[in-house]
Design a protein around this motif. Structure first.
Motif: not given
Length: 251
Positions: A157-163, A176-178
């Motif tokens: 759901t928060r893939a954009g934040e990972v990017d 990813r851990l963040e």
């Protein structure tokens, strides 16, 4: 039925009827509420019935032989890891995933139980080791499953934040851990609440069983404290290791 069993619950036709009605109720409620778990409830009920019947038959054979109950404990750990692997990935567990899940689910329990046997805290008998290891395997399994599922859900759901984190120069693991570390850690909440509320909200089975078996209330309380603290320990390890493995994209 013996007096200890009668003091807990009366086994007979009435109990069998109650169990069947409760199982049907669970299925109907899940179906009506469209939870998506109707089939799983049915499978879980059938498996519990078969597995407990098998346990009752097998335990009497293995509990007196060290090699037999040691193998039984290993099988318990592997089954717990296999169950968690399927829950974490959201599909049928693979051999690779199950092997990886041995780390958060089974390893800590085996090390702790073996250490207690070596130092003499836990008797080197199947009657002592099997239930102790089983309780700890179960706690670690549930925690790892919840932590892994929550971590994966959060990453999706928060893939954009990972990017975005990757674009700022973070390593894939750190990015990813963040995102998933804190949500995954909520898997510890049930265990923490259970420990905090013991004696006030809940009276655990180990405590009741020991008292009904003739132990003093003090001995039962000490044993229950050990169970709760050991569950917190293995569950904490399970959360940290599972989250790390999801962060490294190996689970």
């Amino acid at each position: 039925m013996n007096s200890v069993g009668d003091a807990v619950i009366r086994i007979g036709p009435a109990l069998a009827i109650v169990v069947v009605i409760l199982a049907i109720l669970a299925v109907v409620i899940n179906r009506a509420g469209r939870t998506g778990h109707t089939r799983e409830v049915i499978v879980a009920t059938v498996r519990a019935t078969v597995q407990l019947a098998a346990l009752a038959a097998v335990l009497g054979l293995v509990i007196q032989r060290a090699w037999a109950w040691a193998i039984f404990v290993v099988v318990m750990g592997c089954a717990a890891a296999w169950t968690s692997a399927g829950r974490i990935t959201g599909r049928r567990a693979s051999l690779r995933g199950s092997v990886y899940c041995l780390l958060p689910v089974a390893l800590a329990t085996i090390v702790i139980v073996a250490t207690m046997v070596v130092i003499g805290v836990l008797p080197a008998s199947g009657l002592a080791v099997i239930p102790t290891a089983g309780i700890m395997f179960g706690g670690a399994m549930n925690t790892a499953s919840l932590a892994g599922r929550r971590a994966h859900d959060e990453l999706r759901t928060r893939a954009g934040e990972v990017d975005a984190a990757l674009s700022l120069g973070l390593l894939p693991r750190d990015a990813r851990l963040e995102i998933c570390r804190e949500p995954a850690a909520t898997a510890l909440i049930p265990g923490i609440d259970q420990t905090r509320s013991v004696g006030l909200v809940t009276i655990p089975g180990a405590f009741v069983g020991m008292v009904l078996g003739g132990a003093s209330t003090t001995a039962a309380a000490v044993m229950q404290l050990f169970v709760l603290i050991s569950l917190l320990a293995v569950s904490s390890i399970a959360v940290v290791v599972t989250t790390e493995m999801v962060g490294r994209d190996v689970l």
